[in-house]
Motif scaffolding. Sequence first.
Motif, short mmCIF file in Angstrom:
data_model
loop_
_atom_site.label_atom_id
_atom_site.label_comp_id
_atom_site.label_asym_id
_atom_site.label_seq_id
_atom_site.Cartn_x
_atom_site.Cartn_y
_atom_site.Cartn_z
N GLN A 111 28.01 -20.07 20.46
CA GLN A 111 27.62 -18.66 20.49
C GLN A 111 27.40 -18.16 21.92
O GLN A 111 27.16 -16.97 22.13
N GLY A 114 31.71 -14.26 18.03
CA GLY A 114 31.21 -15.03 16.90
C GLY A 114 32.33 -15.49 15.98
O GLY A 114 32.15 -16.40 15.18
N ASP A 126 33.60 -14.27 13.42
CA ASP A 126 33.43 -14.01 11.99
C ASP A 126 33.69 -12.55 11.73
O ASP A 126 32.92 -11.70 12.17
N VAL A 171 32.95 -22.14 17.09
CA VAL A 171 33.07 -20.67 17.16
C VAL A 171 33.16 -20.05 15.77
O VAL A 171 33.11 -18.84 15.64
N SER A 172 33.29 -20.82 14.76
CA SER A 172 33.68 -20.49 13.38
C SER A 172 35.18 -20.20 13.29
O SER A 172 35.95 -21.11 13.46
N GLY A 216 28.93 -22.55 12.92
CA GLY A 216 29.24 -21.38 13.72
C GLY A 216 29.01 -20.08 12.98
O GLY A 216 28.64 -19.06 13.57
N VAL A 217 29.22 -20.11 11.67
CA VAL A 217 28.96 -18.92 10.86
C VAL A 217 27.47 -18.60 10.90
O VAL A 217 27.06 -17.45 11.10
N SER A 261 26.41 -17.39 14.48
CA SER A 261 26.70 -16.01 14.89
C SER A 261 25.93 -15.01 14.04
O SER A 261 25.62 -13.92 14.52
NA NA Z 1 30.56 -17.84 14.59
#
Ligand code: NA
Lengths: 86, 86, 86, 377, 377, 377
Positions: free
Chosen positions: F112, F146, F148, F326-327, F360-361, F364
């Motif tokens: 993030q 993010g 997402d 980072v997702s 990552g989800v 963010s």
């Molecule tokens: Na993310």
Amino acid sequence: MGGLLESGFELMMIGMGTVFSFLALLVVVTQSMSWVVLKFGLASDPHVANLRLGAADKLPSTSKQSAQHVAAIAVALDTHLRTPPL
Amino acid sequence: MGGLLESGFELMMIGMGTVFSFLALLVVVTQSMSWVVLKFGLASDPHVANLRLGAADKLPSTSKQSAQHVAAIAVALDTHLRTPPL
Amino acid sequence: MGGLLESGFELMMIGMGTVFSFLALLVVVTQSMSWVVLKFGLASDPHVANLRLGAADKLPSTSKQSAQHVAAIAVALDTHLRTPPL
Amino acid sequence: MDLLDQLWNGSGLAQMTFGQFAMILISLLLLYLAIAKKFEPLLLVTIGFGGLLSNIPGAEIATGNGLLHLIYEVGIETGAFPLIIFMGVGALTDFGPLLANPKTLLLGAAAQFGIFATLLGALGLSALGVMDFDLKQAAAIGIIGGADGPTAIFVAGKLAPELLGAIAIAAYSYMALVPIIQPPIMRALTTEKERGIVMVQLREVSTLEKIVFPLLLLLLVAFLLPSAAPLLGMFCFGNLMRECGVVERLAETTRTSLINVVTIFLGLGVGSKLGADSFLTAETLGILALGMVAFSIGTASGVLMAKLMNLFSANPINPLIGAAGVSAVPMAARVVNKVGLEANSQNFLLMHAMGPNVAGVIGSAVAAGLMIMITGG
Amino acid sequence: MDLLDQLWNGSGLAQMTFGQFAMILISLLLLYLAIAKKFEPLLLVTIGFGGLLSNIPGAEIATGNGLLHLIYEVGIETGAFPLIIFMGVGALTDFGPLLANPKTLLLGAAAQFGIFATLLGALGLSALGVMDFDLKQAAAIGIIGGADGPTAIFVAGKLAPELLGAIAIAAYSYMALVPIIQPPIMRALTTEKERGIVMVQLREVSTLEKIVFPLLLLLLVAFLLPSAAPLLGMFCFGNLMRECGVVERLAETTRTSLINVVTIFLGLGVGSKLGADSFLTAETLGILALGMVAFSIGTASGVLMAKLMNLFSANPINPLIGAAGVSAVPMAARVVNKVGLEANSQNFLLMHAMGPNVAGVIGSAVAAGLMIMITGG
Amino acid sequence: MDLLDQLWNGSGLAQMTFGQFAMILISLLLLYLAIAKKFEPLLLVTIGFGGLLSNIPGAEIATGNGLLHLIYEVGIETGAFPLIIFMGVGALTDFGPLLANPKTLLLGAAAQFGIFATLLGALGLSALGVMDFDLKQAAAIGIIGGADGPTAIFVAGKLAPELLGAIAIAAYSYMALVPIIQPPIMRALTTEKERGIVMVQLREVSTLEKIVFPLLLLLLVAFLLPSAAPLLGMFCFGNLMRECGVVERLAETTRTSLINVVTIFLGLGVGSKLGADSFLTAETLGILALGMVAFSIGTASGVLMAKLMNLFSANPINPLIGAAGVSAVPMAARVVNKVGLEANSQNFLLMHAMGPNVAGVIGSAVAAGLMIMITGG
Ligand code: NA
Ligand code: NA
Ligand code: NA
């Protein structure tokens, strides 16, 4: 009264004219598009099929990996691929 | 306070009376309906089945058409029938 | 201008600090939870399976009832169970 | 640092009230009962989670423009969600057993006595000064005795939205407790011999009867009690789609995707009423107590009615099936089956109990319509 | 007793007007035709039931905050439901036959003459003083001749919401009556030999052509007739999702759950316009009569156009397929197939009729866009 | 003739601006990338088509009462659609790999850094006078890092609705470009030997752990960062429905019909923000540039964090899996797997990368909550 009928008649003329012109133009445009697609071989089945190849199909395939491994990864990927991207 | 209890009591009387009358009437009406249906043979399975025959079932069937043709049309129709009417 | 950059920098510090603290705490909490679950055998498969037993599974089963009966009730229940509770 | 202050002031630790903390525990309890004990999970998982979200301090999910509040306004305040659920239930309901033995409709009528007795009880508590319910609120509380979630939510949304959370929790909790509440009452009011009565097999019902029934029911509602038309109208519509055979794709979607989506949002919307301020009151305790009374009286009335009908009936009626008249579909019918099997291991009452079970749905919708009309919803 | 009075005054028996009673009978008739005769059941079951609910006196389901009125406001007044249905129809439509023989687009153009002739007819009746339709109303009535339900509802919602109920009923009734209305006209305008014409087999169409076509169509709309963009845009969007091969899960939901849910609510919302006050008028009779004329003229125009094209075409066109240009998908194409088989038992015209059939959808959407632009929707 | 004038004036040719023409080309490019190159097709097909519709002159689909504008108001302005998507993603997410190795949560935290570095970058560009973003706008732009989509849309809708179109396009474009953006960074920051590290097999995770985890996560959010509760609450709700085993029918609908329908409308709604006026600005170029930076920094931070953790970890961590933090679920995890196989053809990192991927989800969403709280969304 007469005015209403008259504008109705005018609307009919313009209307049918528009509908015909529009669809006639669509005929021409569609035929041209098909001609281009067929002429340049864009519709060849392999190509179309290619077009549909997803990322999943581009996964690495090395000759050494055992069938077992491949199966494991297939299961994992399958589960995973069900997730639509965020 | 007493007034509230009183109107509650009244509501209970009227309420249970209504619920009972309504459902008792529904008993009678339902039994009559079933009697009519059974009496006049409206429920005979063939009839009911008939009732459910859709337009698709009324399609022409001529003795001469080859099995191939039938298969072709079946596929076409099947695809087509998936479209709900506009 | 400088003020904006400064508050951005502050936000970055606080932000990364918060994200890290939060997720680090989540690591600890999650590990503790897993430890408790595994330690006290709450995750044993039979238990977990039990946890999932629905009311349907607790239905009576007497040794005398014939297979036929069982089949009949199964069909009835199956139809019935499709109804979600009101 | 300013931002750190802001972070701390914005945290739940800084803002949470004791009431919110208590409601979070109650919500977790509801989730535990739903997941570990299978108490009406479709509703208690969604309501419980909605309750969790609604008591997070500062998140404002259940107020203003928060998602749960918007869901509440759009779907529950308007009555749309309970009505759509009723349509879905209609599309899931088989009136066959009821049509094969229409007299069981009377059992569904009798069991509604629980509704009106509870209404009287709520007013009695108010007369005694223990509680302070007005007529509308008492009517809404009474409907818990109808043992139909959507009916209770629909009526509460119209007559007493401020009590909606408590009423919904009570309704679904007791529906979940049906296997515990009903059997003792059923056993107390019947002899072993009565419980062992084997009923004559139900006849086959034709498709045409199943198609005509929802229309007949709706017409009766239209002519006699229009205020019950929204609830019963949607119920009949769903059932007609199911039975008519020509719109199967609509019926299928109604009883799967549509009812599922609306159930999720209904649950979250009801959960938005579990805020500490509105839920943690004496009224809630009163409602929970009255709800229990309502279920018990409804069960007893159904059983006694069945015994009464048995005096006049050519074919014997097992009085247990009267208990299914409260609705609580399909749990009450299953309980009847279970208690019946205890008395006679060859006696499968499930199909016989399904008649009064769906009759109870009709009965409480009729009662609901009446309440709304008379107390001016 | 007061409450008994209230009960009686609130009953349907006390409140029902003759008009409402008549509309209940008409609604039951629609349900009968839908269920027993399979007349467009997806729409006539839902509209018919909506009509029933809307004429229950005192229930207020179709007015104020009643569910059907809310549905109408949210989904039909905004145009959202017809547009979403159009998206779903796009996801169901195979443009293959049209792409294999694009000239059949002209048949879809010709059949729209029914729309404009009917518009003129409606104005003529007004000029004669028989009816009193203004230009917007006449345009909305004319669109019945387009034989597309969502198009008719979309246009009526924009130009003449007060006629929406009658227009929708007329549109779906005549679409259901296509197997009765069209064949005599088709036979009258063709010789046995013409009806027996066997057409050359359609070529295979590539995926790429199918992907590009909806985009081409939309671009043409964007550049030439933007007022048709909402309808054709959603149609093309649905079709692109279907053909592009990379969003299959979206296309699948669009043509199943989504179109089904919206069909249910569209039907109920249209049914909310079947209140006695607005439906039982002389205008409705006029609309029904004009709708019949529209269908007949459209059918005839399509057949005659096919005969005209035959004069210039290398490959012979069976004039029957012109009748499919009115749309009424897929019924009109099936009727063509049936009448063709009567003349030549080896002549399967179904696939050939699907081109003009979907062309008719495009044609009437073009006409609709034009009407909305010119009469200022 | 008047009508012909009106027809011409109403046409796209007469009304189209150069900006609209350019946006139509850009929309077609998005569709091409989505269909031919499989760039995030679920979103880019719908957003791209929405962009097409929004730039048809005179059609007014994306303004006033146009369908796309209504969709935007109802679903995006309220935040409802991104939150429902998040619920659906929760119902699709398996936390198993994360629970088997919770330390990978830290990788999701590190990645993030891309968010906050980008925020600083955006403010830096403004300080330099190149751009003119305020704090809210900079925060919304940062969230692109993010990776997402729903989080980015939710935050942009709250903090900078005027930039929503550009932010969504940037977010989904870079998520699609993950296979191109990430590998060079991953290779540059690791040695061949590090990339070949084989990780120990993950343990089996029990059902109970999977049920408790979403509740734990939500409670932590409630007590510490309530402003993240809408996003993470809906995510946890979806996941609880998935794992709890008693509401399978709700979970199934959530991850199929419901998420599909909302994805369609979310895409169209976002597309409504691609109008030429608001999209063709210098800010958009700035956002696209900053978004690329955000992704790159996030990837690098994740990889470096993994290398750092490796210094202290008993079981070796392959630093590549840090990039999944980072997702960009599930693409980033697949990229990790691919790069890992290049270094060691027996090294399947996919399951190991799924932990940081879902972390990552969460990361963010936490960052998003913080941004909204502090900049006062
Ligand atoms: Na993310
Ligand atoms: Na009941
Ligand atoms: Na048409």
